[in-house]
Motif scaffolding. Structure first.
Motif, PDB file in Angstrom:
ATOM      1  N   ASN A  57      11.261  -6.468   9.348  1.00 33.47           N
ATOM      2  CA  ASN A  57      10.716  -5.186   9.328  1.00 33.47           C
ATOM      3  C   ASN A  57       9.327  -4.648   8.451  1.00 33.47           C
ATOM      4  O   ASN A  57       8.432  -4.262   8.828  1.00 33.47           O
ATOM      5  N   SER A  58       9.648  -5.068   7.266  1.00 33.97           N
ATOM      6  CA  SER A  58       8.677  -4.885   6.278  1.00 33.97           C
ATOM      7  C   SER A  58       7.472  -5.481   6.506  1.00 33.97           C
ATOM      8  O   SER A  58       6.258  -5.397   6.110  1.00 33.97           O
ATOM      9  N   VAL A  59       7.502  -6.816   7.174  1.00 35.84           N
ATOM     10  CA  VAL A  59       6.325  -7.759   7.299  1.00 35.84           C
ATOM     11  C   VAL A  59       5.533  -6.996   8.558  1.00 35.84           C
ATOM     12  O   VAL A  59       4.430  -7.022   8.835  1.00 35.84           O
ATOM     13  N   ILE A  60       6.526  -6.893   9.464  1.00 39.20           N
ATOM     14  CA  ILE A  60       5.672  -6.204  10.919  1.00 39.20           C
ATOM     15  C   ILE A  60       5.153  -4.976  10.931  1.00 39.20           C
ATOM     16  O   ILE A  60       4.021  -4.660  11.481  1.00 39.20           O
ATOM     17  N   LYS A  61       5.730  -3.951   9.971  1.00 38.36           N
ATOM     18  CA  LYS A  61       4.973  -2.708   9.800  1.00 38.36           C
ATOM     19  C   LYS A  61       3.977  -2.880   8.741  1.00 38.36           C
ATOM     20  O   LYS A  61       4.122  -2.920   7.523  1.00 38.36           O
ATOM     21  N   VAL A  62       2.704  -2.936   9.322  1.00 37.26           N
ATOM     22  CA  VAL A  62       1.302  -2.899   8.652  1.00 37.26           C
ATOM     23  C   VAL A  62       0.353  -1.647   8.951  1.00 37.26           C
ATOM     24  O   VAL A  62       0.818  -0.829   9.692  1.00 37.26           O
ATOM     25  N   SER A  63      -0.556  -1.394   8.124  1.00 37.50           N
ATOM     26  CA  SER A  63      -1.397  -0.258   8.049  1.00 37.50           C
ATOM     27  C   SER A  63      -2.377  -0.408   9.578  1.00 37.50           C
ATOM     28  O   SER A  63      -2.370  -1.707  10.072  1.00 37.50           O
ATOM     29  N   ALA A  64      -2.770   0.728  10.130  1.00 37.29           N
ATOM     30  CA  ALA A  64      -3.734   0.800  11.013  1.00 37.29           C
ATOM     31  C   ALA A  64      -4.854  -0.318  10.790  1.00 37.29           C
ATOM     32  O   ALA A  64      -5.424  -0.928  11.696  1.00 37.29           O
ATOM     33  N   GLU A  65      -5.417  -0.135   9.813  1.00 33.96           N
ATOM     34  CA  GLU A  65      -6.715  -0.885   9.262  1.00 33.96           C
ATOM     35  C   GLU A  65      -6.293  -2.380   9.401  1.00 33.96           C
ATOM     36  O   GLU A  65      -7.011  -3.372   9.872  1.00 33.96           O
ATOM     37  N   GLU A  66      -4.985  -2.650   8.795  1.00 30.47           N
ATOM     38  CA  GLU A  66      -4.684  -4.197   8.818  1.00 30.47           C
ATOM     39  C   GLU A  66      -4.747  -4.730  10.224  1.00 30.47           C
ATOM     40  O   GLU A  66      -4.858  -5.650  10.563  1.00 30.47           O
ATOM     41  N   ALA A  67      -3.760  -3.856  10.904  1.00 25.58           N
ATOM     42  CA  ALA A  67      -3.781  -4.305  12.304  1.00 25.58           C
ATOM     43  C   ALA A  67      -5.034  -4.312  13.100  1.00 25.58           C
ATOM     44  O   ALA A  67      -5.197  -5.412  14.015  1.00 25.58           O
ATOM     45  N   PHE A  68      -6.034  -3.464  12.953  1.00 21.56           N
ATOM     46  CA  PHE A  68      -7.359  -3.733  13.327  1.00 21.56           C
ATOM     47  C   PHE A  68      -7.966  -4.871  12.961  1.00 21.56           C
ATOM     48  O   PHE A  68      -8.646  -5.696  13.925  1.00 21.56           O
ATOM     49  N   LEU A  69      -8.120  -5.166  11.870  1.00 25.66           N
ATOM     50  CA  LEU A  69      -8.604  -6.541  11.294  1.00 25.66           C
ATOM     51  C   LEU A  69      -8.065  -7.732  12.028  1.00 25.66           C
ATOM     52  O   LEU A  69      -8.819  -8.368  12.114  1.00 25.66           O
ATOM     53  N   GLN A  70      -6.745  -7.701  12.146  1.00 26.89           N
ATOM     54  CA  GLN A  70      -5.942  -8.728  12.774  1.00 26.89           C
ATOM     55  C   GLN A  70      -6.478  -8.922  14.353  1.00 26.89           C
ATOM     56  O   GLN A  70      -6.827  -9.921  14.699  1.00 26.89           O
ATOM     57  N   GLY A  71      -6.529  -7.807  14.911  1.00 28.06           N
ATOM     58  CA  GLY A  71      -6.923  -7.674  16.361  1.00 28.06           C
ATOM     59  C   GLY A  71      -8.315  -8.149  16.402  1.00 28.06           C
ATOM     60  O   GLY A  71      -8.890  -8.829  17.559  1.00 28.06           O
ATOM     61  N   GLN A  72      -9.439  -7.519  15.430  1.00 34.95           N
ATOM     62  CA  GLN A  72     -10.537  -7.988  15.639  1.00 34.95           C
ATOM     63  C   GLN A  72     -10.930  -9.580  15.387  1.00 34.95           C
ATOM     64  O   GLN A  72     -11.801 -10.090  16.110  1.00 34.95           O
TER      65      GLN A  72
END
Length: 578
Positions: A57-72
């Motif tokens: 859970n600690s790995v999956i739960k990321v910040s909105a910015e980090e999730a955006f960067l990965q998606g981008q």
């Protein structure tokens, strides 16, 4: 719940164990202890599983910015499904969710949805620089796909403010240049006139410089005008590329003609071959031939002005060895067909076809467009025209009103005075009252030079006053022009840039001409030759010539557009406006 059940089972087993010890049942006690060991192992297993889940859970739960960067990153790798999966990990209210969703919409060519999601984010201050750069890159793509190149360029220029590394900046410059290079010469000139941003103006001017007849000198002049522009290094790269494309000896523009055949100067019916205007034009043309050491002879042919009459004179000129044909006008008109009139024609024997340039003559419309552009760039919306009641003034008024057709916000009124007005005319006393009836951002004088000198003292010195070229009447007469102090006017560079070195040869040849009107025709004759030379060298169908009468742009159809200069009367003489 499983853990609680196991703990209750242990408590019960311990109670039974104590009872069995007291009752002396060792075998049963052994069985119960084994049971306790199993329960203990189950508890340990549960704890380990819970710890593992907490770690995941600690790995999956990321910040909105980090999730955006990965998606981008997935988007840039063309992994659209993974980008969409990452979108689900960002809270829907987050600007990063809207940004990633908008970028995904761009990939899906859903541009309306992209605009709805992305445009509001431009005012968001919470986005990181990387995210903001992504926002403007996506909006640039969206605008480009809609055919809106100016806004696409604007987004790329805004994107650059968020870029750090040289590679990204260079890539962005390349993208800007690609879009600029896709525009026609006319589109570039229009964009230049409409933009008030110096960065955008610099980019457009650099692109225009590459279309100049003397391209390397033009880029160098651009660098001098924009010493701190973001495209400074890019302009150096352009020069390096141009030098690599040419031999060093060919890096300068050559001013030659393919043939030594004569030049036929075909005059309109109202111009006598020996008239001052015709002589001034002829002298300018000859001065240009001399400057470039060309041996072509000028022959003059009068015409009746009709197509048939001109065709007859062309045929006659051909029979007498003419290869190049010039048909200048010597008057200014609002007739729209003037821009479609053939000004320069020459026969390309190798290709078996004619090369034609149209609309090379001086035009009151060019002056009006320059004044209108000045008003627009300075947000001058409330304009009063002071005109005299004569044909020349009416022509100026109509041309300026036509130039403002694309400026519906402009509020224009006309105050008409008698022509050849006298300094004691009572209407002059009422003029200031009439002008003050509404707020004025600008006053335009549509009068003769003589009338303007009488009217000017009755105008508020704090309100900008503009005029046409006819106010610049006599060369080098500061005393005569002193009543016009602070009046801005439009005119040809030859009459404004007194110290420009490239005009030095022409100043010697025209030193006996005192009238500015005749000097304009002298300059026009010189420019006709420059345009003729340019027409023989058109590689991509578009070219800009730095002429005596303005910056002359030749489009792919052979039509010519003239950009004029602005200047101002001062007590120390004429000063060019920058």
């Amino acid at each position: 719940m499983n853990l609680l059940r196991h703990l209750l089972q242990i408590a019960a087993a311990l109670k039974i164990s104590v009872s069995l010890i007291l009752q002396g049942h060792p075998r049963m006690l052994q069985h119960i202890l084994l049971r306790l060991c199993c329960i203990f192992l189950s508890i340990v297993s549960i704890n380990n599983t819970a710890l593992a889940n907490d770690t995941v859970n600690s790995v999956i739960k990321v910040s909105a910015e980090e999730a955006f960067l990965q998606g981008q990153q997935y988007l840039e790798q063309a992994k659209l499904p993974l980008a969409e999966l990452n979108l689900t990990r960002i809270p829907r209210a987050s600007p990063y969710a809207k940004l990633l969703a908008g970028n995904i919409a761009i990939q899906r060519s859903e541009f309306d949805r992209a605009f709805l999601l992305l445009l509001p984010l431009q005012s968001n201050q919470s986005l990181t620089k990387v995210a903001a750069a992504s926002l403007h890159a996506s909006l640039s793509v969206a605008y480009e796909k809609q055919g809106d190149i100016p806004n696409a360029l604007d987004q790329l220029m805004r994107r650059e403010t968020y870029l750090k590394d040289t590679s990204s900046i260079n890539s962005n410059h390349g993208r800007i240049w690609q879009l600029l290079s896709s525009l026609s010469l006319q589109d570039l000139i229009t964009m230049r006139g409409e933009s008030a941003d110096t960065t955008a103006q610099g980019w457009v001017d650099l692109c225009l410089a590459t279309k100049n007849q003397d391209v390397i000198s033009s880029i160098n002049a651009w660098a001098a005008s924009y010493p701190d522009h973001v495209a400074g290094d890019f302009s150096k790269t352009l020069i390096t590329q141009l030098m690599a494309q040419k031999n060093t000896d060919q890096s300068k523009t050559t001013y030659t003609l393919p043939s030594n055949g004569s030049i036929a100067l075909i005059l309109p019916p109202d111009i006598d071959p020996l008239s001052p205007k015709a002589n001034a034009f002829h002298d300018g043309l000859q001065a240009a031939l001399n400057k470039y050491a060309l041996l072509n002879v000028i022959k003059t042919y009068p015409s009746l002005g009709t197509e048939d009459s001109i065709a007859e004179q062309v045929s006659l000129a051909k029979s007498e060895g003419a290869v190049y044909f010039m048909t200048p006008l010597f008057h200014q008109t609002l007739n729209e067909s003037t821009s479609d009139k053939n000004s320069i024609t020459w026969q390309d024997d190798a290709m078996g076809s004619n090369s034609i340039l149209q609309g090379a003559d001086l035009s009151i419309n060019d002056e009006a467009q320059t004044i209108a552009a000045f008003a627009s760039s300075n947000a001058m919306q409330h304009i009063t025209i002071i005109a005299t009641n004569d044909d020349a003034a009416n022509l100026m008024v109509k041309s300026f009103q036509a130039a403002l057709e694309n400026a519906p916000e402009a509020n224009v009124r006309v105050i008409t005075l008698a022509a050849n007005i006298k300094s004691d005319d009572p209407n002059l006393l009422d003029l200031k009252t009439k002008i003050s009836e509404q707020a004025n951002d600008m006053i335009l004088l549509a009068t003769s030079a003589t009338d303007a000198r009488i009217i000017r003292p009755y105008l508020d010195i704090s309100t900008p006053v503009l005029a046409f070229s006819n106010l610049n009447e006599i060369a080098n007469d500061e005393a005569l022009n002193s009543p016009l102090n602070a009046v801005r006017f439009v005119d040809i560079p030859f009459l404004i840039n007194k110290n420009d070195e490239k005009f030095s040869d022409y100043r010697k040849s025209s030193s006996n001409i005192s009238s500015n009107e005749l000097l304009r025709y002298f300059a026009l004759g010189a420019d006709y030759l420059q345009l003729l030379i340019a027409s023989t060298q058109l590689a991509n169908g578009e070219l800009i010539v730095n002429g005596l009468t303005g910056k002359l742009s030749i489009d792919k159809t052979g039509k010519i557009q003239r950009q004029l200069s602005m200047a101002k009367f001062t007590y120390n003489g004429i000063v060019q406006e920058q």
